[in-house]
Design an enzyme around this catalytic site. Structure first.
Site, PDB file in Angstrom:
ATOM      1  CB  ALA A   1     -16.361  -2.221  -2.213  1.00  0.00           C
TER       2      ALA A   1
ATOM      3  CD  GLN B   1      -3.524  -0.410  -1.569  1.00  0.00           C
ATOM      4  OE1 GLN B   1      -4.035   0.374  -2.672  1.00  0.00           O
ATOM      5  NE2 GLN B   1      -3.992   0.539  -0.287  1.00  0.00           N
TER       6      GLN B   1
ATOM      7  CB  CYS C   1      -3.221   2.605   9.067  1.00  0.00           C
ATOM      8  SG  CYS C   1      -4.430   1.843   8.065  1.00  0.00           S
TER       9      CYS C   1
ATOM     10  CG  ASN D   1      -0.288  -0.445   2.573  1.00  0.00           C
ATOM     11  OD1 ASN D   1       0.391  -1.214   2.656  1.00  0.00           O
ATOM     12  ND2 ASN D   1      -0.373   0.527   3.550  1.00  0.00           N
TER      13      ASN D   1
HETATM   14  N1  PLP Z   1      -4.593  -4.111   3.431  1.00  0.00           N
HETATM   15  C1  PLP Z   1      -4.124  -3.208   2.855  1.00  0.00           C
HETATM   16  C2  PLP Z   1      -3.064  -3.575   1.900  1.00  0.00           C
HETATM   17  C3  PLP Z   1      -4.281  -1.974   2.844  1.00  0.00           C
HETATM   18  O1  PLP Z   1      -3.780  -1.149   2.222  1.00  0.00           O
HETATM   19  C4  PLP Z   1      -5.501  -1.896   3.642  1.00  0.00           C
HETATM   20  C5  PLP Z   1      -5.733  -0.240   3.629  1.00  0.00           C
HETATM   21  O2  PLP Z   1      -5.487   0.544   3.517  1.00  0.00           O
HETATM   22  C6  PLP Z   1      -6.191  -2.850   4.543  1.00  0.00           C
HETATM   23  C7  PLP Z   1      -5.463  -4.244   4.204  1.00  0.00           C
HETATM   24  C8  PLP Z   1      -7.294  -2.475   5.311  1.00  0.00           C
HETATM   25  O3  PLP Z   1      -8.320  -2.132   4.428  1.00  0.00           O
HETATM   26  P1  PLP Z   1      -9.849  -1.638   5.142  1.00  0.00           P
HETATM   27  O4  PLP Z   1      -9.246  -0.247   5.864  1.00  0.00           O
HETATM   28  O5  PLP Z   1     -10.742  -1.192   4.095  1.00  0.00           O
HETATM   29  O6  PLP Z   1     -10.320  -2.836   5.854  1.00  0.00           O
END
Ligand code: PLP
Length: 393
Positions: A206, A186, A326, A158
Site C-alpha cells: 500500500a 510499482q 534497498c 522500480n
Molecule cells: N518489489 C518491488 C518492485 C519494489 O519496488 C519493492 C519496494 O521497493 C518491493 C517489491 C518490496 O516492497 P516492500 O518493501 O513494501 O515490502
C-alpha cells in the site's frame, strides 16, 4: 541557491518509488475505521461483526479492481512478505529438480527469496535487452524447454520504471503449465490493473500508492485450496495468514488506491527529460526507448558521482535516489543496471527521480533548474581546481 524547506512542501519529493506520503483519503479512512471499527473481526458480538463485514467488503473491492474472485485476496504486510510466501509455496510444490525462473532485474524481495527457497543452482534468470525489457522470445524458449515450477517477473521495474511484458508471460506460462507470479509493487496505483486476474500470484504494498506502510495484498491462485499457513496461529485470512486482521490499514489502503483514479500524467516528466538533455549535454535517460511508468526517470549524468548530486539536491530540498531504496545506501552496484550493460563507472553516475500524482510540471521544472545549478557549480569548481594545479607547475 534555491532554499526550499522540504518539510513544509512535498514538491521537492522525487522518491515515490521508494515510498509515498500517506494520502488524505487514506488518513481519513484509517481514522474512521480506527474509531468506528477497531473491534477484532473474529469477535461474535454485533460490533465485531460489523468490522468483519467491512473487511470483507474491502476484499470484494480489491477483487473487483484486480478482476478476480474475492477468495483470492489475502491481506498481508506487503510485497516482501508476498514474494517470500510465493517462493515458499512454489518450492514446496515443485518437483525436486524443477527450476524457478525470475528476470535478471527482479527486486531483492523476489531474487533473495527464490535463492533461499530453491537454492542458487535452481534459480534461472530470464535476460533483459539493453532497454531493460525481458526478452519474450528467449523467455518463451526457456519456459518451453525447462517447464519451471514458477516464473516470477515484475510488472514495472522500480529503478528504471521500464514496463515488463507480464501479460504475455502469464499467457506463456499458462500454455506450458507453469505458475506465474507478478511482483506488481510499482505498477498498482500508477497503471491500469487489468490483466492481473490471469496471473496465479500477484503481490503489492500500500505504501507505494499513498497507503500506510505494513499492509499489502497477495493474490493467490484460484485453486490454492490448501491454505498457505505461512504464519500459523488463528485461522484468519482463510488459514493463509494467522494474526488479527488490520482492518483500519486495509481500509486506508483501499481508499488510497481508489483516490489514485487514472494514470499519472507523464507530461511533466517528459518535459523534464527533454530539458535536462538540452541543459546538461551528455545526460542519458536509461530505458528511454521502452515503455515506462509515467512518474519515473532514471538519468545517467555525464560527470560526477551520484552521491555528489544527491547531497547537493538534498541541500536544496530535493529528495531523489541513486537507485532502488534497498541497494542505495548499501553501496551495492545495481544488478538492474548491470543487466542493462552499464559499466561500474556509469552505475556510479545514475540518479532516479520518481514523482507522484501531486507532483506538478512546475515541480519537475524546479528539479531541472536545481540540477543545472549544481552542474554549473561543479564545473566551476573543477575549472578552479585545474587552474590551481596549472599555477603550481
Ligand atoms: N518489489 C518491488 C518492485 C519494489 O519496488 C519493492 C519496494 O521497493 C518491493 C517489491 C518490496 O516492497 P516492500 O518493501 O513494501 O515490502
Amino acid at each position: 541557491m534555491l532554499n526550499r524547506n522540504f518539510h513544509d512542501a512535498m514538491n521537492g519529493y522525487f522518491d515515490h518509488n521508494a515510498t509515498t506520503p500517506l494520502s488524505a483519503s487514506a488518513r481519513e479512512a484509517w481514522l474512521a475505521a480506527q474509531s468506528g471499527h477497531w473491534q477484532n473481526p473474529s469477535g461474535l458480538y454485533r460490533e465485531a461483526g460489523a468490522t468483519r463485514q467491512r473487511l470483507e467488503e474491502a476484499r470484494e473491492a480489491f477483487a473487483e479492481i484486480l478482476g478476480c474472485e474475492a477468495r483470492r485476496i489475502v491481506f498481508n504486510s506487503g510485497a516482501t512478505e508476498g514474494c517470500n510466501a510465493v517462493m515458499a509455496r512454489a518450492a514446496r510444490e515443485a518437483a525436486a529438480d524443477a527450476p524457478v525462473f525470475i528476470s535478471e532485474i527482479e527486486h531483492p524481495a523476489v531474487r533473495e527469496s527464490a535463492r533461499k527457497e530453491f537454492g542458487r543452482a535452481r534459480v534461472g534468470e530470464l535476460p533483459v535487452d539493453s532497454c531493460g525489457v525481458v526478452d519474450l522470445d528467449l523467455a518463451q524458449r526457456m519456459i518451453a524447454e525447462s517447464t519451471p515450477a514458477l516464473v516470477s517477473v515484475m510488472a514495472a521495474n522500480n529503478e528504471t520504471g521500464v514496463l515488463q511484458p507480464w501479460r504475455a508471460l502469464a499467457e506463456i506460462c499458462r500454455e506450458h503449465g507453469a505458475r506465474f507470479h507478478c511482483d506488481a509493487a510499482q505498477w498498482i496505483g500508477k497503471m491500469p490493473a487489468d490483466g492481473f486476474e490471469h496471473c496465479d500470484w500477484v503481490s503489492f504494498s500500500a505504501h507505494k500508492f499513498g497507503g500506510p506502510k505494513g499492509i499489502g495484498v497477495l493474490v493467490v491462485p484460484d485453486d490454492a485450496c490448501d491454505p498457505l499457513a505461512l504464519l500459523v496461529g488463528g485461522a484468519q485470512e482463510s488459514g493463509h495468514r494467522g494474526g488479527t486482521e488490520n482492518f483500519p490499514a486495509v481500509a486506508a489502503m483501499l481508499a488510497a488506491l481508489q483516490a489514485r483514479g487514472g494514470e499519472i500524467d507523464a507530461a511533466g516528466r517528459d518535459a523534464f527529460e527533454t530539458g535536462l538533455a538540452e541543459s546538461i549535454p551528455g545526460t542519458r535517460i536509461i530505458g528511454a526507448d521502452a515503455q515506462r511508468l509515467p512518474n519515473t526517470s532514471m538519468a545517467l549524468m555525464p560527470a560526477h558521482g551520484n552521491l555528489k548530486w544527491l547531497t547537493r539536491l538534498s541541500e536544496r530540498g530535493f529528495a531523489v535516489s541513486t537507485g532502488s531504496a534497498c541497494s542505495a545506501g548499501h553501496g551495492n552496484p545495481s544488478h538492474v543496471m548491470a543487466a542493462m550493460g552499464l559499466s561500474p563507472d556509469e552505475m556510479g553516475r545514475v540518479l532516479r527521480f520518481s514523482g507522484g500524482p501531486e507532483t506538478t510540471p512546475g515541480d519537475w521544472e524546479g528539479l531541472a533548474s536545481a540540477l543545472l545549478e549544481i552542474h554549473v557549480a561543479l564545473q566551476d569548481r573543477r575549472r578552479s581546481a585545474t587552474k590551481l594545479d596549472l599555477s603550481n607547475l
